[in-house]
Design a protein around this motif. Structure first.
Motif, PDB file in Angstrom:
ATOM      1  N   GLY A 280      51.276  63.204 -24.972  1.00 44.80           N
ATOM      2  CA  GLY A 280      51.318  63.962 -26.218  1.00 44.80           C
ATOM      3  C   GLY A 280      51.248  65.462 -26.050  1.00 44.80           C
TER       4      GLY A 280
ATOM      5  N   PRO B 223      52.344  56.417 -27.199  1.00 43.23           N
ATOM      6  CA  PRO B 223      51.590  57.617 -26.817  1.00 43.23           C
ATOM      7  C   PRO B 223      50.095  57.295 -26.806  1.00 43.23           C
TER       8      PRO B 223
ATOM      9  N   ILE C  50      49.482  64.087 -30.982  1.00 42.17           N
ATOM     10  CA  ILE C  50      50.927  64.232 -30.826  1.00 42.17           C
ATOM     11  C   ILE C  50      51.498  64.537 -32.199  1.00 42.17           C
TER      12      ILE C  50
ATOM     13  N   PRO D 142      50.759  56.426 -32.069  1.00 45.89           N
ATOM     14  CA  PRO D 142      49.752  56.769 -31.053  1.00 45.89           C
ATOM     15  C   PRO D 142      48.562  55.812 -31.106  1.00 45.89           C
TER      16      PRO D 142
END
Length: 292
Positions: free
Chosen positions: A129, A153, A162, A192
């Protein structure tokens, strides 16, 4: 003795040379000729469409970026043959039936095919990220080309966010890489995830490798994997710049991951991710070839 010099025609001779002389070994080739139907140098141009025809003769409307690419970049015309894929294994061959200002009509010339994934599905968890300067784009592109099933992520103490705008861009990178690599199954970009959300997945996985320094070399770890412990899917985990904290690494290993080394040098996040993914993908393919 006078030396021999290569003969060179003067400019006047060149300009007055008859250019309409016919040579028996030369012939004109047109992209519209029946003996040159393939305009992609060995395979039909392939484009993405969420919807593809369900049967031969079916028609779908292609708009947006793919329409622009087909008509403005490649300058495809009516009756040119192309392929459509839906990112889920569906593929159909057809041709452009009609073009207007906003979209084009694609007609299927055969029934669509459904291609199933052929190898182990590897799910990548990488703390990318905070990468800058196009490095995250490169990581996502190469994961797509190599055949990762999904990319998540990973949020850690050293890579804790991110951007949502970045996620939109990465989706476009995935689609472009899937088309370039002729991949039929689009890699999924997951939201994420924090370490706490990763641990249950690690505990359920039969194959889970995490890259860390001074661990057993990856090749040695793969050669010691038993056939009964391998499965249809696996996880690979790569930490952020600066690596996982000692607490994070301990949690991942206690959940069941295998620590593996990628050589004596310090690697960037994107380099470690691609090195680990490429190795396990090649290993998975070799295992399938030797299995009965």
């Amino acid at each position: 003795m006078q030396s021999l010099r290569p003969w060179r025609p003067c400019l006047w001779e060149v300009l007055n040379r008859p250019w309409n002389v016919k040579h028996p070994n030369l012939r004109a080739i047109s992209s519209a000729a029946s003996d040159y139907p393939n305009q992609s140098r060995g395979r039909l141009p392939r484009f993405f469409s969420e919807t593809i025809p369900s049967s031969k003769g079916g028609v779908v409307r292609v708009q947006g970026d793919e329409f622009w690419h087909m008509t403005k970049v490649l300058r495809l015309k009516t009756n040119d043959r192309v392929e459509l894929f839906n990112g889920k294994g569906g593929l159909v061959e057809g041709c452009i039936q009609n073009i207007d200002r906003a979209a084009l009509d694609f007609v299927a010339l055969e029934n669509p095919k459904l291609v199933l994934p052929q190898s182990t599905q590897w799910h990548v968890f990488s703390a990318f990220g905070t990468l800058k300067g196009g490095r995250a784009d490169w990581l996502v592109e190469k994961c797509t080309e190599l055949g990762a099933s999904s990319l998540t992520p990973l949020l850690t103490e050293r890579s804790f966010a991110i951007s949502e705008n970045r996620v939109d861009r990465l989706q476009r990178v995935i689609l472009a890489a899937a088309k370039q690599s002729q991949r039929l199954h689009e890699m999924k970009l997951n939201p994420p995830m924090k370490i706490d959300g990763l641990l249950p997945l690690v505990a359920k996985s039969k194959q889970c490798f995490t890259a860390t320094a001074e661990a057993t070399p990856l090749i040695h770890a793969l050669t010691s994997v038993r056939d009964e412990s391998s499965g249809d899917s696996g996880l690979i985990i790569v930490g952020p710049e600066g690596d996982f904290t000692a607490k994070e690494m301990r949690m991942i290993l206690e959940a069941g991951a295998t620590a593996v080394g990628l050589g004596p040098h310090r690697l960037r996040v994107e380099t470690a991710t691609i090195a680990l993914l490429a190795t396990v993908m090649l290993w998975s393919d070799s295992q399938q070839m030797v299995s009965p």
